[in-house]
Write an enzyme that holds these catalytic residues in place. Structure first.
Site, PDB file in Angstrom:
ATOM      1  N   ARG A   1     -26.824 -10.370  -4.723  1.00 51.91           N
ATOM      2  CA  ARG A   1     -25.585  -9.929  -4.054  1.00 51.91           C
ATOM      3  C   ARG A   1     -24.891 -11.107  -3.393  1.00 51.91           C
ATOM      4  O   ARG A   1     -23.670 -11.230  -3.467  1.00 51.91           O
ATOM      5  CB  ARG A   1     -25.928  -8.857  -3.035  1.00 51.91           C
TER       6      ARG A   1
ATOM      7  N   ARG B   1      28.676   8.579  16.360  1.00 46.65           N
ATOM      8  CA  ARG B   1      28.344  10.011  16.329  1.00 46.65           C
ATOM      9  C   ARG B   1      29.584  10.795  16.735  1.00 46.65           C
ATOM     10  O   ARG B   1      30.139  10.575  17.820  1.00 46.65           O
ATOM     11  CB  ARG B   1      27.190  10.316  17.289  1.00 46.65           C
TER      12      ARG B   1
ATOM     13  N   ASP C   1      22.948  13.709  11.855  1.00 51.32           N
ATOM     14  CA  ASP C   1      24.268  13.091  11.829  1.00 51.32           C
ATOM     15  C   ASP C   1      24.984  13.379  10.522  1.00 51.32           C
ATOM     16  O   ASP C   1      24.370  13.734   9.512  1.00 51.32           O
ATOM     17  CB  ASP C   1      24.141  11.578  12.015  1.00 51.32           C
TER      18      ASP C   1
ATOM     19  N   ASP D   1      13.104  10.424  12.340  1.00 51.83           N
ATOM     20  CA  ASP D   1      14.362  10.859  12.925  1.00 51.83           C
ATOM     21  C   ASP D   1      15.197   9.617  13.222  1.00 51.83           C
ATOM     22  O   ASP D   1      14.678   8.493  13.203  1.00 51.83           O
ATOM     23  CB  ASP D   1      14.069  11.640  14.204  1.00 51.83           C
TER      24      ASP D   1
END
Length: 1156
Positions: free
Chosen positions: A821, A347, A429, A114
């Site tokens: 290993r 806004r 928006d 958001d």
């Protein structure tokens, strides 16, 4: 898979047992007569099958589930205790709500966020407004500064001058208001709308705009759901407001500060003041805001008895409900101001009103009450009733609020981008506001081609999406895919420089079954996606589309109740504590205070958890295979009759005490890289996205290793004890099954724990204690149990422990078992290292610490000693300079920049020191003015043309760049034009003669020159300083201290002696940094300047495994054209040994090592 292996072992044993039973004249006929469970061979084989399920049960690691849960709980505790994610203003750390998904944090591919309250502070400031087409409000917003910066303007002076200028304007405005406006409730410190001209016009009774200004701010004071706090008796005119959203509180507070305070309200009255004159309104109806309506309305009766409907909401909603006979000039002028505000990242809201007659209100009120009492589809009926009255509106004006970005958001987004994570912003928006915020927060960069999808129909959305796909395919080709058809994240490919911005109406069509595949393909090929004007349900649908369509791990982050659906839909939900309550935090898996903490949660804790769990799983399966299969080998010599090889207590305690704790400690505490290094190198995270740390290949490698080691720990003791009779000091032979099983058990436990120790990378006191104690426990348990057990295990320790055979067999078995290993691991880390191993070695050597400004332990101790010595002698000149030197071409960080790309957001910079935001240059505009008038739904050119500075400019007066009419669906508009695709990528390496000889043809052009490699000194390659040199340096330091003391006593200061700083970078006693290796045409490698080369030079490091070993996943622009392949430089430096005896002339210190 382990269940399959278990069934296969049991079937093989049962079948072979049946075959063995079918044989005649065997020893079983004499020594085991009638010992079988059944005389029927087939029934006996079935019994053996189920018996083997018990014998081999350890191959299915039931204890793994318990260990994993414990480990994940510990990891959640570490996340909770991380002080770097503690947010003091809210007094909250990062709170894990789900404890079993920490490893998923290391595989996140998409983040859905958001905007308001998540990327921004959610602290609204009323900055500007438009009344009757006239804009008021001064000052630059963050988005405006970002736009100016992209234009190449120097915004430094503007930022410095703005505060002084605004303070001057505010004082002037307040002085005007004190003389012309009666406002008892003015809060001077809260005033954010700064415009002296506004105050002059509002205070002038003869100004024709004054009535419209009064109507506008009266609407703001009436149309809301805000509550006013009771005034303090000591401050009766100081009002504070409580609102459902910060937007409403900011609007009502702005009206209060300019002379229209909302004082109080109850069910029967609403009190305001209009320029000092009290007014009482009677509220009749409140039509609440919701995400689908995108507006709210209040119906109230004024002091004069008129019924007025005030409505505020999104411009697209209000404009669709305006009076058909509305003044077009005011509509277009207000719309133009709205676009200007949105381009500044503000806004916006539209404010409108409508007068109602008594009859109309009474008739509508009955319908609304009936809808409110409906039992079926109540919300839908209320929506229909609201539409009956919210029409024929008249515009009063528009508001513009600024919501500033949170601290660290641009850095955090840049870091996520470098980690290969793609961010989608889902916001309510409007489109222009979202785009400007995208640039401000560094989601969009100036080199991106931003494609806007804005259509009124499904066909229009399809045409624009397809046009975007064609554009991408024409430049970068089709998206890379794996064999399974999954679209691999193109964000890992620096060539993906596209972004998509889509509005809510177009997203509605894009999410339909017929189009969602195309939209998903477009979005996954873009570096950023912004969805505007979206509802909570659309947010959840978008997350579901990507999660299921790409089979990707998704994370959603939000702060409000409208983000809950999105948070719950994602694989991992993150909620922020903020001003909109704690609904999101309560519904999320993790909750903290600021967006910037997401980077540490993912890049440090998430990555650690993923790597730890992957290592723990592999080691857990290995240790169970080595133990269980060794019992299977024994069945070959016991007629496959499910006889136990070990004393049963060993089987019970193997997973409970002997081997579980070392693997658990590996999963809980291991660190492959330091957290500071993990934050400085976000690219390390890409392995988790691609799932490279735990694959089927790795699983089968560990299974094969366990199979080999199980054979070793069984057959070597068998050969040692089965080829002859050995005797203990007490006269007992050591060839019994108990003796043999004890040797195999001890060897198996020691080999399993040693194997885990080889894979450990972070040894602490806890690690040492657990590994040593778990291994010794088996040797402690043998004498304890043998002293308590009955025959045949009685006194087993006194039989086996005194014998040389026991200890020598155990040591030799373990060495042969884990030796290969260890050798393979050492060889791979030396000659084919992974990137994290190179970074870890750079950290241990101290070079990376120096670049990141982290003091080494030795330096901290020196500072403590220096602090004590400062009481008598001041060692100012001895401070070691550890500041990061990122300009050094030999630094680890700069070389990773070259390897992983050098775009604006992808550069390797220390986030705490350098901002990822760069000075950008704006691309040429794409709009032309031919008078074509468009509606707000038109596709427009963005950013606006330079005429946008003129308040009378019509934003929608420009035609589409494609020249298409409104009836023709335009393709998505490219906002930023990239460079010519024919021009080689700046990430490509210039061709040069091959260091191995030859020209610059096709074969040699791919060979890297030495300038493109990283010169780095291996810790193992640092040679010791000669004793004579050390003695000379100690003597020089002693003489300097004596000189300083003499000067201090005599009252004089010792002059600075060049080169006398101890511990400086150029000092031979400290400098063990990097040196460029110059390679001649024949390939000879010699340190620059003939510097010292330490003994045991490491060979040239081959490549970063992410680039070389996984080219299908990590596509890089450097592979095109004159691509650079680091994997081509993995050869030995044969001449390195010949240069070990050479020294430089004194200032370069020790050089040598490998070039990465």
């Amino acid at each position: 898979m382990n269940f399959v292996i278990l069934i296969v072992l049991c079937l093989i044993t049962a079948i072979l047992h049946g075959w063995y039973r079918s044989l005649t004249q065997t020893s079983a006929d004499f020594y085991e007569h009638k010992a079988e469970a059944s005389d029927n061979i087939y029934l006996d084989s079935v019994i053996i099958f189920f018996s083997c399920l018990l014998v081999f049960q350890n191959i299915v690691p039931i204890s793994l589930y318990i260990t994993v849960e414990i480990v994940k709980t510990i990891q959640a505790f570490f996340i909770f205790q991380d002080v770097e994610m503690y947010y003091a203003p809210y007094d909250t750390p990062c709170v894990p709500k789900s404890w079993n998904i920490s490893d998923d944090l290391g595989q996140i591919e998409y983040v859905f966020s958001d905007k308001t309250g998540t990327l921004t502070q959610n602290i609204m400031e009323f900055k500007k407004c438009s009344i009757q087409g006239l804009a008021f409000g001064e000052g630059l917003t963050e988005a405006m500064m970002g736009a100016a910066k992209r234009d190449g303007q120097d915004i430094g002076p503007a930022m410095e001058d703005q505060e002084d200028k605004l303070a001057e304007l505010k004082d002037k405005m307040l002085d005007t208001m004190r003389h012309t406006i009666n406002n008892r409730y003015l809060r001077e410190d809260k005033l954010t709308l700064i415009d002296p001209g506004f105050a002059s016009r509002l205070g002038n009774p003869s100004d024709p705009l004054r009535p419209h200004m009064i109507d506008f701010f009266s609407a703001l004071a009436i149309c809301h759901s805000v509550l006013s706090d009771a005034a303090d008796s000591t401050k009766p005119y100081e009002l504070d407001y409580k609102a459902e959203s910060p937007d409403e509180a900011a609007l009502v507070a702005a009206a209060r500060d300019v002379g229209f305070p909302f004082v109080a309200k109850n069910n029967n009255s609403l009190d305001i003041e209009v320029l000092g004159t009290p007014e009482r309104w009677i509220p009749l109806r409140l039509l609440e805001f919701n995400s689908s309506r995108k507006r709210m309305s209040v119906i109230a009766r004024g002091p004069e008895g008129k019924i007025v409907l005030f409505c505020k909401g999104a411009d697209s909603v209000i404009y669709n409900r305006l009076d058909p006979n509305h003044d077009e000039a005011i509509k277009s002028a207000t719309l133009k101001d709205l676009e200007t505000f949105a381009n500044g990242g503000l806004r916006t809201l539209c404010i409108a009103r409508r007068f109602l007659s008594e009859e109309e209100f009474a008739e509508w009120s009955k319908k609304y009450d009936a809808a409110s009492a409906a039992t079926v589809d109540r919300e839908g009926e209320i929506e229909k009733a609201c539409d009956l009255v919210e029409h024929s509106l008249t515009i009063l004006g528009a508001t513009a609020l600024e919501d500033k970005l949170q601290e660290g958001v641009p850095d955090a987004i840049a870091m996520l981008h470098r980690a290969g994570i793609k961010l989608w912003i889902l916001t309510g928006d409007k489109l222009q506001t979202a785009i400007e915020i995208g640039y401000s927060c560094n989601l969009l960069t100036n080199d991106m081609e931003v494609m806007i999808i804005s259509a009124d129909s499904e066909d229009g959305a399809r045409a624009q999406i397809e046009a975007g796909l064609n554009k991408i395919a024409s430049i970068v080709g089709p998206p890379p895919t794996s064999a399974g058809g999954k679209v691999v994240n193109p964000g890992m490919n620096p060539s993906a420089t596209f972004a998509v911005v889509i509005d809510g109406d177009s997203l509605k069509y894009a999410l339909q079954p017929s189009l969602k595949g195309l939209f998903l393909s477009l979005g996954t090929q873009c570096a950023a996606v912004i969805c505007c004007r979206v509802s909570p349900s659309q947010k959840a649908m978008t997350v579901r589309l990507v999660k299921e369509g790409c089979n990707a791990m998704c994370l959603s982050i939000g702060d409000g109740a409208n983000d809950v659906a999105m948070i719950q839909e994602a694989n991992i939900g993150v909620g922020l504590y903020g001003l909109e309550g704690s609904q999101a935090a309560m519904s999320a898996d993790y909750a903290f205070g600021q967006f910037r903490f997401l980077t540490r949660l993912l890049l440090v804790h998430g990555r650690w958890s993923y790597v730890r769990i992957a290592d723990m799983h592999a080691n857990f399966f290995y240790k169970n295979v080595i133990w269980t299969v060794s019992m299977f080998w024994f069945l070959i010599f016991s007629s496959f009759d499910a006889t136990y090889l070990f004393e049963y207590t060993f089987i019970l305690m193997y997973n409970l005490f002997y081997t579980s704790l070392p693997v658990g400690i590996l999963g809980a505490f291991d660190q492959d890289v330091n957290p500071k290094a993990a934050m400085a190198f976000p690219q390390l995270y890409k392995r988790g996205i691609a799932g490279l740390d735990y694959t089927r290949k790795r699983f089968w490698i560990y299974m094969a290793d366990g199979l080999y080691q199980s054979a070793v720990i069984f057959f070597i003791p068998m050969f040692a004890y089965g080829t002859g009779t050995t005797w203990s000091s007490r006269g007992r032979d050591t060839n019994s099954l108990e003796d043999f099983g004890t040797v195999v058990a001890a060897s198996g436990v020691l080999a399993a724990n040693a194997f885990v120790g080889i894979n450990e990378r972070y040894w602490t006191v806890i690690t040492w204690v657990v590994n040593v104690a778990s291994t010794l426990l088996v040797f402690i348990w043998i004498p304890i149990y043998s002293s308590l057990a009955s025959l045949p295990y009685s006194e087993e320790a006194s039989v086996t422990y005194p014998t040389f055979n026991f200890w020598m067999t155990v040591a030799m078995t373990v060495a042969i078992a884990i030796g290969p290993r260890w050798l393979v691991t050492a060889f791979r880390r030396s000659y084919f290292p992974q990137d994290k191993e190179i970074i870890r070695e750079a950290w241990i050597s101290g070079q990376l610490k120096q670049e990141l400004g982290v003091k080494r332990r030795r330096e901290r101790k020196m500072e403590k000693r220096r602090a004590k010595a400062n009481a008598s002698v001041e060692f100012v000149d001895e401070v070691i300079d550890i500041s990061p030197d990122l300009t050094d071409s030999k630094s680890v960080i700069s070389q990773f920049q070259k390897t992983y790309g050098d775009d604006e957001r992808g550069q390797y910079e220390v986030a705490a020191t350098f901002s990822p935001q760069k000075d950008y240059s704006r691309s040429p505009m794409m709009s032309d003015d031919d008078g074509d008038t468009r509606t707000p739904r038109s596709v427009f050119s963005y950013p606006p043309s330079p005429a946008a500075n003129n308040t009378n400019h019509n934003y929608f007066g420009s035609s589409s760049p494609t020249g298409l009419s409104r009836s023709t669906v335009p393709p998505p508009l490219l906002l930023r034009q990239s460079s010519d695709p024919a021009v080689p990528s700046p990430l490509g390496f210039a061709s040069s003669p091959s260091p191995f000889g030859g020209g610059s043809g096709a074969g040699s052009s791919m060979m890297p020159t030495l300038d493109t490699t990283m010169d780095y000194t291996s810790p193992s390659a640092i040679g010791p300083i000669s004793p004579i040199e050390e003695e000379l340096q100690r003597e020089v330091r002693r003489m300097k201290r004596a000189s300083v003391e003499i000067d201090r006593v005599s009252g004089t200061e010792s002059p600075d002696v060049p080169g006398s700083r101890r511990g400086s970078r150029g000092s031979p006693s400290v400098s063990r940094g990097l040196s460029p290796i110059k390679r001649g045409g024949s390939g000879n490698a010699t340190p620059a300047g003939g510097g010292l080369t330490g003994p045991g030079l490491s060979p040239v490091r081959g490549s970063f495994d992410v680039e070389a070993a996984h080219q299908d996943v990590f596509a890089s622009s450097s592979r095109r054209g004159q691509g650079h392949d680091f994997g081509q430089d993995s050869h030995w430096e044969e001449e390195a040994a010949g240069s070990r005896s050479r020294r430089d002339d004194g200032s370069k210190g020790h050089h040598g090592g490998y070039a990465v």
